[in-house]
Design an enzyme around this catalytic site. Sequence first.
Site, PDB file in Angstrom:
ATOM      1  N   VAL A   8       0.850  -1.193   0.000  1.00  0.00           N
ATOM      2  CA  VAL A   8       0.000   0.000   0.000  1.00  0.00           C
ATOM      3  C   VAL A   8       0.882   1.237   0.000  1.00  0.00           C
ATOM      4  O   VAL A   8       2.014   1.216   0.470  1.00  0.00           O
ATOM      5  CB  VAL A   8      -0.949   0.039   1.223  1.00  0.00           C
ATOM      6  CG1 VAL A   8      -1.920  -1.106   1.189  1.00  0.00           C
ATOM      7  CG2 VAL A   8      -0.181   0.067   2.525  1.00  0.00           C
ATOM      8  N   SER A   9       0.341   2.325  -0.530  1.00  0.00           N
ATOM      9  CA  SER A   9       1.039   3.607  -0.439  1.00  0.00           C
ATOM     10  C   SER A   9       0.313   4.436   0.598  1.00  0.00           C
ATOM     11  O   SER A   9      -0.792   4.097   1.025  1.00  0.00           O
ATOM     12  CB  SER A   9       1.031   4.325  -1.790  1.00  0.00           C
ATOM     13  OG  SER A   9      -0.275   4.736  -2.110  1.00  0.00           O
ATOM     14  N   THR A  10       0.915   5.555   0.979  1.00  0.00           N
ATOM     15  CA  THR A  10       0.256   6.409   1.973  1.00  0.00           C
ATOM     16  C   THR A  10      -0.990   7.043   1.376  1.00  0.00           C
ATOM     17  O   THR A  10      -1.937   7.343   2.083  1.00  0.00           O
ATOM     18  CB  THR A  10       1.216   7.501   2.468  1.00  0.00           C
ATOM     19  OG1 THR A  10       1.822   8.119   1.341  1.00  0.00           O
ATOM     20  CG2 THR A  10       2.293   6.917   3.358  1.00  0.00           C
ATOM     21  N   ASP A  12      -2.929   5.615  -1.247  1.00  0.00           N
ATOM     22  CA  ASP A  12      -3.916   4.602  -1.609  1.00  0.00           C
ATOM     23  C   ASP A  12      -3.712   3.374  -0.734  1.00  0.00           C
ATOM     24  O   ASP A  12      -2.730   2.658  -0.877  1.00  0.00           O
ATOM     25  CB  ASP A  12      -3.746   4.243  -3.093  1.00  0.00           C
ATOM     26  CG  ASP A  12      -4.738   3.196  -3.553  1.00  0.00           C
ATOM     27  OD1 ASP A  12      -5.775   3.016  -2.885  1.00  0.00           O
ATOM     28  OD2 ASP A  12      -4.477   2.559  -4.588  1.00  0.00           O
ATOM     29  N   GLN A  13      -4.644   3.136   0.168  1.00  0.00           N
ATOM     30  CA  GLN A  13      -4.509   2.010   1.093  1.00  0.00           C
ATOM     31  C   GLN A  13      -5.111   0.718   0.534  1.00  0.00           C
ATOM     32  O   GLN A  13      -5.228  -0.264   1.233  1.00  0.00           O
ATOM     33  CB  GLN A  13      -5.168   2.357   2.438  1.00  0.00           C
ATOM     34  CG  GLN A  13      -4.494   3.509   3.154  1.00  0.00           C
ATOM     35  CD  GLN A  13      -3.065   3.184   3.563  1.00  0.00           C
ATOM     36  OE1 GLN A  13      -2.782   2.106   4.055  1.00  0.00           O
ATOM     37  NE2 GLN A  13      -2.153   4.114   3.343  1.00  0.00           N
TER      38      GLN A  13
END
Length: 197
Positions: A8-10, A12-13
């Site tokens: 996950v990115s900060t 887009d979870q």
Amino acid sequence: MLIGYVRVSTNDQNTDLQRNALVCAGCEQIFEDKLSGTRTDRPGLKRALKRLQKGDTLVVWKLDRLGRSMKHLISLVGELRERGINFRSLTDSIDTSSPMGRFFFHVMGALAEMERELIIERTMAGLAAARNKGRIGGRPPKLTKAEWEQAGRLLAQGIPRKQVALIYDVALSTLYKKHPAKRTHIENDDRINQIDR
């Protein structure tokens, strides 16, 4: 065998987009981390790296899903290459199993190294320019030279170190660094006792 890795990115979870892309690319196994890339402990990536064997390919949706920084990414792909494992990034069209993919990755590595050297060079030039203007980096000194000399005179007069440290609001260890204790050795029963003066 194609092994996928999603994170996950900060922003887009949700990893569904990444997971679907990896499934469409033919990944037989997909490992996942549900934490930010700045964290060093990524159990999903560790499991994926353990699972990979010579001839396998690690597949990610995008480069930034794998590495925390360009330096980390290049190091990781270098380790994979040493183990005979290829790397593929779907959206960046990088595939180290091809000569062009390996060349592109070498160019990226050289650019990352050059960027690091330029940062060091600019930092050193900035520090030298500041020194030439009389500025010294770091925190300003706690006491002036005259105050340190006065503290030394108080110690010479026999004022206890703890009291001098309190007067000048400095740590006792700092006072010892600036004015080391003089040691006198007294022989007594085959032992040496040290007394601060």
